[in-house]
Design a protein around this motif. Structure first.
Motif, PDB file in Angstrom:
ATOM      1  N   LEU A 431     -59.428  75.012 -16.815  1.00  0.00           N
ATOM      2  CA  LEU A 431     -59.229  74.491 -18.175  1.00  0.00           C
ATOM      3  C   LEU A 431     -58.377  73.224 -18.138  1.00  0.00           C
ATOM      4  O   LEU A 431     -58.667  72.243 -18.839  1.00  0.00           O
ATOM      5  N   LEU A 432     -57.330  73.255 -17.324  1.00  0.00           N
ATOM      6  CA  LEU A 432     -56.459  72.087 -17.217  1.00  0.00           C
ATOM      7  C   LEU A 432     -57.204  70.906 -16.601  1.00  0.00           C
ATOM      8  O   LEU A 432     -57.022  69.745 -17.017  1.00  0.00           O
ATOM      9  N   ALA A 433     -58.087  71.182 -15.636  1.00  0.00           N
ATOM     10  CA  ALA A 433     -58.855  70.117 -14.982  1.00  0.00           C
ATOM     11  C   ALA A 433     -59.808  69.443 -15.963  1.00  0.00           C
ATOM     12  O   ALA A 433     -60.036  68.225 -15.883  1.00  0.00           O
ATOM     13  N   ARG A 434     -60.368  70.207 -16.889  1.00  0.00           N
ATOM     14  CA  ARG A 434     -61.272  69.608 -17.870  1.00  0.00           C
ATOM     15  C   ARG A 434     -60.520  68.923 -19.011  1.00  0.00           C
ATOM     16  O   ARG A 434     -61.027  67.994 -19.630  1.00  0.00           O
ATOM     17  N   TRP A 435     -59.294  69.409 -19.262  1.00  0.00           N
ATOM     18  CA  TRP A 435     -58.523  68.864 -20.391  1.00  0.00           C
ATOM     19  C   TRP A 435     -57.808  67.565 -20.032  1.00  0.00           C
ATOM     20  O   TRP A 435     -57.719  66.643 -20.851  1.00  0.00           O
ATOM     21  N   LEU A 436     -57.330  67.458 -18.802  1.00  0.00           N
ATOM     22  CA  LEU A 436     -56.526  66.293 -18.426  1.00  0.00           C
ATOM     23  C   LEU A 436     -57.269  64.958 -18.561  1.00  0.00           C
ATOM     24  O   LEU A 436     -56.692  63.986 -19.066  1.00  0.00           O
ATOM     25  N   PRO A 437     -58.533  64.839 -18.126  1.00  0.00           N
ATOM     26  CA  PRO A 437     -59.203  63.544 -18.262  1.00  0.00           C
ATOM     27  C   PRO A 437     -59.319  63.062 -19.713  1.00  0.00           C
ATOM     28  O   PRO A 437     -59.442  61.864 -19.956  1.00  0.00           O
ATOM     29  N   LEU A 793     -48.523  68.813 -11.507  1.00  0.00           N
ATOM     30  CA  LEU A 793     -49.718  69.330 -12.172  1.00  0.00           C
ATOM     31  C   LEU A 793     -50.109  68.532 -13.411  1.00  0.00           C
ATOM     32  O   LEU A 793     -51.278  68.536 -13.797  1.00  0.00           O
ATOM     33  N   LEU A 794     -49.141  67.863 -14.034  1.00  0.00           N
ATOM     34  CA  LEU A 794     -49.443  67.135 -15.261  1.00  0.00           C
ATOM     35  C   LEU A 794     -49.209  65.634 -15.124  1.00  0.00           C
ATOM     36  O   LEU A 794     -50.127  64.833 -15.333  1.00  0.00           O
ATOM     37  N   GLY A 795     -47.994  65.258 -14.785  1.00  0.00           N
ATOM     38  CA  GLY A 795     -47.668  63.839 -14.773  1.00  0.00           C
ATOM     39  C   GLY A 795     -48.381  63.055 -13.691  1.00  0.00           C
ATOM     40  O   GLY A 795     -48.954  61.981 -13.951  1.00  0.00           O
ATOM     41  N   PHE A 796     -48.384  63.563 -12.458  1.00  0.00           N
ATOM     42  CA  PHE A 796     -48.980  62.833 -11.341  1.00  0.00           C
ATOM     43  C   PHE A 796     -50.497  62.681 -11.482  1.00  0.00           C
ATOM     44  O   PHE A 796     -51.033  61.575 -11.335  1.00  0.00           O
ATOM     45  N   PRO A 817     -62.524  59.162  -6.107  1.00  0.00           N
ATOM     46  CA  PRO A 817     -63.794  59.204  -6.812  1.00  0.00           C
ATOM     47  C   PRO A 817     -63.623  59.265  -8.308  1.00  0.00           C
ATOM     48  O   PRO A 817     -62.626  59.731  -8.817  1.00  0.00           O
ATOM     49  N   GLU A 818     -64.644  58.803  -8.959  1.00  0.00           N
ATOM     50  CA  GLU A 818     -64.615  58.800 -10.420  1.00  0.00           C
ATOM     51  C   GLU A 818     -64.724  60.222 -10.937  1.00  0.00           C
ATOM     52  O   GLU A 818     -65.516  61.020 -10.455  1.00  0.00           O
ATOM     53  N   GLU A 819     -63.892  60.546 -11.941  1.00  0.00           N
ATOM     54  CA  GLU A 819     -63.989  61.883 -12.505  1.00  0.00           C
ATOM     55  C   GLU A 819     -65.192  61.958 -13.413  1.00  0.00           C
ATOM     56  O   GLU A 819     -65.658  60.950 -13.939  1.00  0.00           O
ATOM     57  N   PRO A 820     -65.770  63.110 -13.606  1.00  0.00           N
ATOM     58  CA  PRO A 820     -66.946  63.231 -14.457  1.00  0.00           C
ATOM     59  C   PRO A 820     -66.611  62.895 -15.896  1.00  0.00           C
ATOM     60  O   PRO A 820     -65.467  62.961 -16.317  1.00  0.00           O
ATOM     61  N   ALA A 821     -67.644  62.538 -16.611  1.00  0.00           N
ATOM     62  CA  ALA A 821     -67.434  62.201 -18.019  1.00  0.00           C
ATOM     63  C   ALA A 821     -66.945  63.424 -18.768  1.00  0.00           C
ATOM     64  O   ALA A 821     -67.346  64.555 -18.483  1.00  0.00           O
ATOM     65  N   PRO A 822     -66.045  63.209 -19.724  1.00  0.00           N
ATOM     66  CA  PRO A 822     -65.536  64.347 -20.494  1.00  0.00           C
ATOM     67  C   PRO A 822     -66.649  65.076 -21.212  1.00  0.00           C
ATOM     68  O   PRO A 822     -67.624  64.469 -21.655  1.00  0.00           O
ATOM     69  N   GLU A 823     -66.505  66.388 -21.277  1.00  0.00           N
ATOM     70  CA  GLU A 823     -67.507  67.178 -21.965  1.00  0.00           C
ATOM     71  C   GLU A 823     -67.401  66.982 -23.464  1.00  0.00           C
ATOM     72  O   GLU A 823     -66.334  66.702 -24.003  1.00  0.00           O
TER      73      GLU A 823
END
Length: 824
Positions: A431-437, A793-796, A817-823
């Protein structure tokens, strides 16, 4: 490029070694068994040494001085027997009955239970200088003449002038505070407190309290002796207790050993519980813990060979190293499970896991080892040994995983065992991985603002010099010991200056008293005592004056004198009748305080601190400066010796070496990461979360009112060495070909969280310790880990995402690498 190729070759070597151990597990496990048995054999006799003196190098003058003191004068302090719960007369009977018997015990040199006040009061005028003694004589002569005139009916006084004063308070004030007065004490003949209903007997042992086995022997002997006494004759509520330096040493040792055992046990239980939660597989837990336990056996086998004992800091390293070692297992086993789930064979997954994740673990262990070795620069033995042992432990933990884990996985694979895998996109990390971008700008703003606030407060942090805050003063023996000091009116443990002649002894007393007078109210010296100084000079001349005084006073009729004058002159008549005396005439309980172990006297000067507590480090440092560096006429130099001066040296050393060690830790970490990662920029990026965490911790300490002390200050380099690997793992994984942010963050973030939590577990256990010094280490370490967890986990990651977006907008080629586009 050369450095990068070197690192790639090293990665490949680790992977191939792991694969070999996977193919031939029995060879690796037999070697593990041999090394473990050897480690346990050499570690079997390890003991804890909590003595202050053991924390400094042997070549330190203060250590050499106290060694000389112990060999010649014996240990400092007493075994103090306290009778309590009875009326004063019963307490006195107890002291009279017990003292002679106590003195007959084989380990007791002598017993003091009465103040020598009668002797010193009787001979008080011999301690007055001859000119002042003649002044007393003149005042008495003038008053006697005036009294005779008043008694003569034919004498007519033409004025109303007052009678000549026989008030000697000005002269008494001049000699107040000298050793004869302070040692004689005030009040009752016995060391008695009527309010507390207790009486004190001080037994001087033959040995030193620094020898824990001897302390146990003498305290046990005294306690067994007291247990055999019939105490009922002193009253129904009467009881005894033992305190003093020797008893407190034993109690302190017991508390520390108990704390370390509890901390180590609790840390292992917490590690197991967390691993069960993390892996949800009993075999995965075993695969992680077996290399850790073997590595600890090897490490403490080395400690047994190199040092033979542990100190207050190195004693709890097992809990810390266990947590740090488990972190490697979480990363390695987690990566192995992911690769197996992707369809790799067991051997290929082992080789790939150790080639990348294992290399990252090696980098982090090497960095941590170098950080710990920066502590080895210190002359403070507690820090130096901690640094060396921790560095060895970190490297051993990686070696144990490379040797043992592939072999165990090889055996497990033969039984078709597959580790449970966790979807990187599932759970809190997913959840955090999808929310951060989507929210990285706000997250970076909040975390950055918080770090800036903490940094702005860091200048307010202070250093606590009070050693009482690092010891368990709530123990019954420590509380009772303070009451004993209050009864005595001075400390039981003065510092000692050893001299080689009577002239040197007098010179030491003269210089110390001159220093005390020069500093006035700012002096830290209460009083100075020497046996030679207790036998005044010019006694023959003084006796002549006293005989003249006594002759005139004896002709007076006290009943014809005014009451105020009668009391003063009667007291003067009693003191004037005293005879000259030698050292042999001094009360035995006074002489004993200046005796060497062989029974000889002389050459010993006792210096009692005043106006400061010797548990107050800042006051102790001032006291140390005042009693050290006494220059003798022959050009030699002597200094006081005592545990208080050891504490002063420790505090001076830590305050002097602390900044240097911290700088060395940062630079060594940076250099190691630069070499292993191949680029200075990469090394700086990986270090950023750690450096911000350390500065943030200092600021948070100021906000919470926490202070550094000479034990917990070592947490800073420890944090640098143990948290920098999180950035390494994250950067290394994001740099792999085809990596995307969500999968890498979900998998690596979970491992990083587990690694930080297990690293913190060893320190969490210290928070529950009774020893305040260990508590302070646990408090600071866990606050540091908490701040680092938020930043890593958050700032960096938010900072990495922002940099990545900026580089894409400006057309530069991203390294990550480029992160995937946000859902949607």
């Amino acid at each position: 490029m050369d450095e990068k190729r070197w690192s790639e070759r090293f990665e490949g070597a680790i992977g191939r070694l792991a694969a070999r151990n996977h193919r031939r597990p029995m060879q690796a496990l037999v070697l593990t068994l041999v090394l473990t048995l050897a480690g346990l054999f050499f570690a079997r006799t390890l003991s804890l040494n909590a003595d202050f003196v053991g924390l400094l190098p042997k070549n330190f003058p203060s250590v050499q001085d106290i060694d000389k003191l112990r060999k010649r004068f014996g240990g400092q302090g007493n075994v103090v027997v306290v009778g309590m719960g009875a009326e004063p007369e019963a307490l006195k009977r107890f002291a009279d009955d017990i003292a002679p018997k106590l003195g007959e015990l084989s380990e007791i040199r002598y017993v003091s239970y009465q103040r020598p006040s009668a002797f010193f009061n009787e001979h008080a005028l011999y301690y007055v200088d001859l000119p002042d003694l003649k002044t007393i004589q003149e005042r008495i002569d003038a008053r006697i003449a005036w009294e005779k005139e008043q008694a003569n009916p034919l004498f007519v006084r033409l004025d109303d002038s007052p009678p000549p004063s026989v008030d000697f308070s000005d002269i008494e004030q001049k000699y107040t505070g000298r050793a004869n007065q302070r040692l004689s004490g005030q009040g009752d003949l016995y060391y008695l407190d009527k309010t507390e209903r207790m009486v004190v007997l001080m037994a001087k042992p033959r040995g030193s309290a620094a020898d824990l086995d001897y302390s146990k022997k003498v305290v046990t002997q005294v306690e067994d002796f007291l247990a055999k006494q019939d105490l009922s004759k002193y009253g129904p509520g009467f009881k005894t207790a033992v305190t003093g330096t020797f008893k407190k040493k034993i109690d302190q040792q017991r508390v520390i050993v108990s704390d370390l055992a509890r901390a180590s046990t609790l840390a292992m239980v917490m590690l197991l519980l967390y691993l069960v939660f993390h892996f949800r597989s009993a075999l995965s837990v075993a695969l992680t813990m077996v290399p850790v336990m073997a590595g600890l056996a090897w490490t403490y086998g080395y400690v047994g060979l190199a040092y033979g004992q542990v100190n207050l800091l190195t004693g709890f390293l097992a809990a810390v190293l266990g947590g740090l070692g488990v972190e490697h297992g979480i990363h390695l086993l987690g990566r192995y499970g992911t690769l197996r789930a992707e369809g790799m064979t067991s051997e290929a997954a082992v080789q790939e896991s150790f080639r990348h994740t294992g290399f990252s673990a090696l980098i982090s262990a090497l960095v941590a080892a170098l950080t710990f070795l920066s502590l080895a620069m210190s002359e403070f033995r507690a820090f130096r040994e901690f640094g060396v042992i921790a560095a060895v432990g970190m490297l051993v933990s990686v070696f144990s995983y490379v040797l043992i884990l592939p072999a165990l996985l090889g055996l497990a694979a033969r039984f078709n065992w597959m580790p449970r895998t966790h979807e990187s996109s599932a759970g809190p990390m997913g959840l955090l991985a999808r929310w951060l971008p989507r929210s990285y700008r706000g997250v970076l703003l909040v975390v950055g603002a918080g770090v800036l606030v903490l940094m702005s407060q860091s200048y307010r942090v202070s250093f606590n010099y009070d050693s009482r805050s690092l010891e368990d003063y709530k123990q019954a023996s420590a509380v009772l010991d303070q009451k004993v000091n209050n009864i005595l009116g001075y400390s039981q443990t003065p510092v000692v200056v050893l001299t080689d002649s009577l002239d040197m002894e007098r010179e030491v007393v003269r210089q110390l008293e001159a220093r005390k007078a020069a500093r006035g109210k700012d002096s830290t010296i209460d009083f100075v005592g020497a046996l030679e100084d207790l036998v005044p000079r010019q006694q023959a001349e003084k006796q002549q004056v006293l005989q003249a005084i006594a002759g005139k006073l004896s002709k007076l009729d006290p009943e014809r004198l005014p009451p105020d004058t009668r009391a003063t002159l009667t007291r003067a008549l009693h003191m004037a009748a005293a005879k000259p005396f030698t050292q042999a005439d001094l009360p035995s309980n006074v002489r004993h305080q200046f005796e060497s172990l062989d029974g000889s006297t002389g050459g010993v000067v006792l210096v009692y601190a005043g106006g400061v507590s010797l548990s107050d480090g800042e006051g102790t440092r001032r006291f140390a400066k005042e009693v050290r560096g006494l220059q003798m006429p022959d050009g030699s130099q002597v200094s006081a010796a005592g545990e208080a001066l050891i504490l002063a040296d420790i505090l001076d050393m830590v305050s002097r070496e602390g900044p240097r060690i911290l700088v060395a830790a940062v630079l060594s970490v940076l250099a190691a990461m630069w070499v292993t990662l191949g680029k200075l920029r990469s090394a700086l990026i990986c270090m950023l979360p750690t450096l911000l965490s350390v500065v943030g911790l200092v600021g948070l300490m100021a906000l919470l009112g926490l202070q550094f002390n000479y034990l917990n200050i070592m947490v800073l380099p420890v944090l640098i060495g143990t948290t920098v690997d999180a950035g390494v793992h994250l950067i290394q994984r994001l740099g792999e070909p085809g990596a995307d942010f969500i999968s890498v963050y979900g998998e690596t973030g979970r491992a990083i969280t587990g690694g930080l939590l297990t690293s913190a577990i060893g320190f969490v256990a210290l928070i529950l310790a009774k020893h305040p010094g260990l508590n302070s280490i646990g408090d600071l370490a866990n606050l540091g880990f908490g701040i680092n967890l938020i930043i890593i986990l958050l700032g960096f990651p938010s900072l990495l995402l922002m940099v990545e977006r900026w580089r894409r907008r400006h057309g530069t080629t991203p390294e990550t690498p480029e992160e995937p586009a946000p859902e949607a």
